[in-house]
Every structure is written in C-alpha cells, then in structure tokens.
Write an enzyme that holds these catalytic residues in place. Structure first.
Site, PDB file in Angstrom:
ATOM      1  N   CYS A  76       0.863  -1.180   0.000  1.00  0.00           N
ATOM      2  CA  CYS A  76       0.000   0.000   0.000  1.00  0.00           C
ATOM      3  C   CYS A  76       0.897   1.226   0.000  1.00  0.00           C
ATOM      4  CB  CYS A  76      -0.917   0.000   1.221  1.00  0.00           C
ATOM      5  SG  CYS A  76      -1.895   1.510   1.384  1.00  0.00           S
TER       6      CYS A  76
ATOM      7  N   CYS B 299      -5.084   6.324  -2.945  1.00  0.00           N
ATOM      8  CA  CYS B 299      -4.422   5.020  -3.074  1.00  0.00           C
ATOM      9  C   CYS B 299      -3.087   5.256  -3.755  1.00  0.00           C
ATOM     10  CB  CYS B 299      -5.281   4.052  -3.886  1.00  0.00           C
ATOM     11  SG  CYS B 299      -4.493   2.445  -4.186  1.00  0.00           S
TER      12      CYS B 299
END
Length: 284
Positions: free
Chosen positions: A75, A226
C-alpha cells in the site's frame, strides 16, 4: 486485553498502526475486521502491523490488512505512514529504509520530518504488465492489457491493467464526477477476469502532467487515496501516450507526485499522525 495504537493517514487514506512485536499472538486479520469498522470501532481503511525484518539486511517488515480482513501485498499510502510511524516512535534514525512487504522490498525516504507530519518519497519498484503477472484471466497471454474491453451491465469499458505488487485496473474517463465508482468498482473488483480481485482507478486527464483520480480499493471500497493506484494510473497513462514522466495526481484526500522513467516508479507524498490511543479487545 488492552491494545495500543496510532491513527495515521496519507492523503486521507487512513490506517490503524500497531507494533506487532508487542502482540505476537494476535490474529491480525480478525483484528482488522474488528477495528476498521467505521462508527462501531476506531474506523480505518486498513490495519498496518510493524514487525522486525526476516532478513538482517532489511530494517523492518510491514503487514497490511484491508478493512475486510484480507491481507494486501502493498500500500503506497500505508508505506509512507509506516515510515513516519518508525521515526515518530524513535524506532529508527535512518532517512532511507528497506521495508519487507509481500510485494518485495520497498524503500521509503523520509525527505522531511516535522513532529506529527512527514514528507516521504518512496521507490515503489518496477510496474508489471503481463497478464499472468497481474493476474488477469485472459485466454491469450498479453504483454500489456491495454484498452481491453470489459462489459459492466450495459456499459462497455476499456480497461488497462498494471501491477505495482498488487493488481490495478485503470479506466480513463471524461469526467470522474459522473462515474458510479461504488457500483462499477465493486463489479470490476469481483469480476471473474481477476482471480485475486483488483483495485479499480477511474482517471480524468487534465493535462500531460496532471490527472484527477477516484479509486475503489480491493477489500476496502471507496477511499480518499491510493498510492499504488496513483502509480499504476500514471504508468498506464504514459504507456498510452497520454502523460509525461512526472505527474501530479489529484485525489479527494490530497495530491501525490508520481515519476516514472521506464524503470522504478517514485511516489512523493505526506504522512500524518492523527492521534494515539488504547482500546480493549477481546481475545480468542
């Protein structure tokens, strides 16, 4: 049992940070489902666990769990929060770190640190394009899944697929505000075309060095940002001849700067602490 945690965010993508060395017997997948529930618990897009490295050549190991309890490979916003957590809690004095993840070794650099906030540049590694590397269930293996037709309801979309250690499906649109991100995102995430599911990015091109992005994250749903998705989207835009090598990505939670010169992708953005706390959890 009392659990200590820190709440952090990177451009609005929020995480619960836990030092896993203090809780070796916890089921982290179950913990993510318990703690990430908004309105009923702390609430977050994911749970990040700080662990010692498996190799002495590296500094730390990061595990990240989505709100539904599934474990993610990597991530981008999370790795920035991870690096900030290490510095804030005096776990390291290094500016450049080698972090073990399921996507491989990721190298964040703390460009600046100011108490509760850092600016961090991350070498996100090289993108992958082959259909089997993402993976995408296509009968004839492709070196790059580019503008591949996918039907969602009565709508035919052209998708581009890139892996940044985790799968991303990028769709270029005229106006992101007119896209039913939740409906389309969920359908695409669970489409049989993607055996490991997929993150979904909707991209509006503003110019050759500026895009607007909306994202549906695998296992979490709509999020404000993101990092790996921003990287994958810029790479897809460059591969399609739409973008230059340095791009600002505008997200609901803030901006990220992405650079790709045909090898490793670099992402620069903030990481910020919100608060620290303790919560009582039930064991077993």
């Amino acid at each position: 049992m009392e659990l200590s945690f820190t709440k952090m965010h990177g451009t609005g993508n929020d995480f619960i940070m836990v030092n896993g060395s203090n809780y070796p017997d916890l089921d982290f997948s179950k913990l993510a489902r318990q703690l990430c529930r908004r309105h009923f618990s702390i609430g977050a897009d994911g749970l990040i666990i700080v662990l010692p490295p498996e190799s002495v050549e590296h500094d730390f190991r990061m595990r990240i769990f989505n709100a539904d309890g599934s474990e993610a490979e990597m991530c981008g916003n999370g790795i920035r929060c991870f690096a900030h957590y290490l510095r804030e809690n005096n776990l390291t004095t290094r500016d450049v770190l080698k972090i073990e993840t399921l996507a491989g070794i990721i190298t964040p650099e703390i460009v600046s640190y100011n108490g509760d906030k850092s600016l961090i540049k991350v070498n996100m590694g090289r993108p992958h394009f082959k259909s089997e590397e993402i993976p995408v269930n296509i009968e004839d293996e492709l070196d790059y899944v580019k503008n591949f037709p996918l039907k969602i309801g009565n709508k035919k979309l052209n998708i581009n697929c890139v892996s940044m250690g985790n799968p991303h499906t990028i769709i270029f649109v005229e106006d992101v505000n007119q896209i039913p991100v939740s409906t389309w995102g969920q359908e695409i995430e669970h489409n049989p075309l993607f055996p490991q599911k997929t993150n979904v990015e909707f991209i509006q091109i503003q110019s050759e060095d500026e895009i607007i992005m909306r994202v549906w994250e695998r296992g979490s749903g709509i999020t404000l940002a993101c990092g790996t998705g921003a990287c994958a989207s810029v790479v897809a835009g460059i591969k399609n001849g739409l973008l230059k090598n340095m791009v600002t990505v505008h997200l609901p939670g803030g901006d990220l700067n992405i650079e790709w010169q045909e090898q490793d992708v670099f992402m620069t953005g903030p990481a910020e602490s919100v608060y620290t706390g303790k919560i009582v959890i039930q064991e077993g």
